[in-house]
Scaffold this active site. Structure first.
Site, short mmCIF file in Angstrom:
data_model
loop_
_atom_site.label_atom_id
_atom_site.label_comp_id
_atom_site.label_asym_id
_atom_site.label_seq_id
_atom_site.Cartn_x
_atom_site.Cartn_y
_atom_site.Cartn_z
N CYS A 116 4.41 3.43 3.98
CA CYS A 116 4.98 2.28 4.13
C CYS A 116 5.02 2.04 5.74
CB CYS A 116 6.49 2.40 3.59
SG CYS A 116 6.51 2.51 1.91
N HIS A 255 10.39 -3.31 7.07
CA HIS A 255 9.69 -3.12 5.86
C HIS A 255 10.73 -3.11 4.58
CE1 HIS A 255 7.75 -0.88 2.80
NE2 HIS A 255 8.60 0.17 2.60
N ASN A 285 8.37 -3.94 -3.27
CA ASN A 285 7.95 -2.92 -2.18
C ASN A 285 6.28 -3.03 -2.35
OD1 ASN A 285 7.05 -0.98 -0.24
ND2 ASN A 285 8.75 0.51 -0.94
#
Ligand code: UT7
Length: 331
Positions: A116, A255, A285
């Site tokens: 990520c 994020h 996500n």
């Protein structure tokens, strides 16, 4: 001689058409819209459907749009970096596949992992080639087809992830662009977040497949805690190092893993939510794509000279914060 900065001179995102809603997930696993919304903030995510369609499809569409909107000749691109943990295959790199599809013939291309945090790592990497004077046009693309490694019988992970890509063009600027980054890694995070099989330690076998070892494994709570403290720490560090007060920062760009993580990081770093980019409700996500998808969604609100702090946390563990000055006004 003044320092050459790497400015983002264009951003483009791409998400596939199919929308997987919380309602549809209710028919697949023992979950409900209320749990997903209150615990994560996610309402829907986009999924790339179809046989033999890999992450490159997402990256190609984002980079194609980027080249068009910035009126850039593919032949001028010198480097393409693709941040991904779901490459089309282990090699060749997905960056090569994207470049080949778009006639980017004069670039060298490579992938970068970092889960990520992949986009932040790749952005800082790409920026160095501009700042050093080595290149004039670099593309950084974050792309992940997370649906390819999600177990849709595991309610603890399948509600979280979606597919998407976001790409930026980096060019030299003496005034705007990438100013600083604090990037961190801690390999002791491996037990909490990983995809066990498919690499050299556990190559694919009937046993690894039957055990579900090719899917994402996450122990959510420790990752949540580490994400909150990691991101708020590096945001504060990068601000302190550059003598920035909160009011100097126009946007915090986190994020998108969990709305509660975003809110907690914003609170710990003292940012009002009005200045925090959030689009987790519509994409979930998307791993390496979350930050460029945020920049794409908020592009019309960004003005030349705006200070932005980007921050991410992910598998590894990896995390970081990047400080940049936005380089252009909305068209
Ligand atoms: O992007 C990479 C980095 N990743 C992250 O930053 C993610 C970090 N972690 C998280 O965002 C959260 O930990 C999750 C969203 C993954 C989970 O939320 P949580 O508030 O930590 O829930 P939990 O895992 O503690 O589970 C609470 C309860 C459990 O039931 P019991 O044991 O209390 O009876 C779970 O079994 O919620 C249950 N549960 C669910 N219930 C309905 C777990 N998943 C679901 C679900 N639907 N989908």
């Amino acid at each position: 001689m003044s320092k050459i900065n790497a400015a983002i001179t264009g951003v483009q995102g791409y998400v596939p058409d199919y929308i997987l809603t919380n309602k549809e997930l209710e028919t697949m696993v023992d979950t409900n819209d209320e749990w997903i919304t209150t615990r994560t903030g996610i309402r829907e995510r986009h999924i790339l459907k179809g046989e033999e369609k890999g992450t490159s499809i997402l990256g190609i569409e984002a980079v194609r749009g980027l080249l068009e909107k910035t009126n850039t000749d593919p032949a001028e691109i010198e480097l393409v970096i693709c941040a991904t943990v779901t490459p089309d295959m282990l090699f060749p790199d997905t960056a090569n596949i994207i470049a080949n599809a778009l006639d980017i013939k004069n670039a060298y291309c490579f992938d970068l992992g970092a889960a990520c945090s992949g986009f932040l790592y790749a952005l800082t990497t790409g920026a160095q080639f501009i700042s050093s004077g080595m290149h004039k046009k670099v593309i950084v693309v974050g792309a992940d087809k997370m649906s390819s490694i999600v177990d849709y019988t595991d309610r603890t992970t399948c509600i979280l992830f979606g597919d998407g890509a976001g790409a930026v063009l980096l060019e030299p600027s003496d005034e705007f662009g990438h100013i600083d980054a604090v990037l961190k890694s801690d390999g002791s995070g491996e037990p909490y977040l990983h995809q066990k099989a498919g690499g050299s330690r556990h190559p694919a076998t009937v046993e690894t497949i039957n055990a579900g070892d090719h899917f994402i494994y996450q122990n959510g709570r420790p990752v949540f805690k580490a994400a909150v403290s990691g991101m708020s720490d590096v945001v504060k560090q990068v601000m302190k190092r550059n003598n920035l007060q909160n009011d100097d920062i126009k946007w915090l760009v986190p994020h998108q893993a969990n709305h509660r993580i975003i809110e907690t990081v914003a609170r710990m770093a003292d940012f009002p939510m009005e200045r925090v980019m959030v689009n987790i409700h519509k994409y979930g996500n998307t791993t390496a794509a979350t930050i460029p998808l945020c920049l794409w969604d908020y592009e019309t609100q960004l003005k030349k000279g705006d200070n932005l702090v980007l921050t991410a946390f992910g598998g590894g563990f990896t995390w970081g914060a990047t400080y940049l000055k936005w380089a252009y006004d909305p068209s």
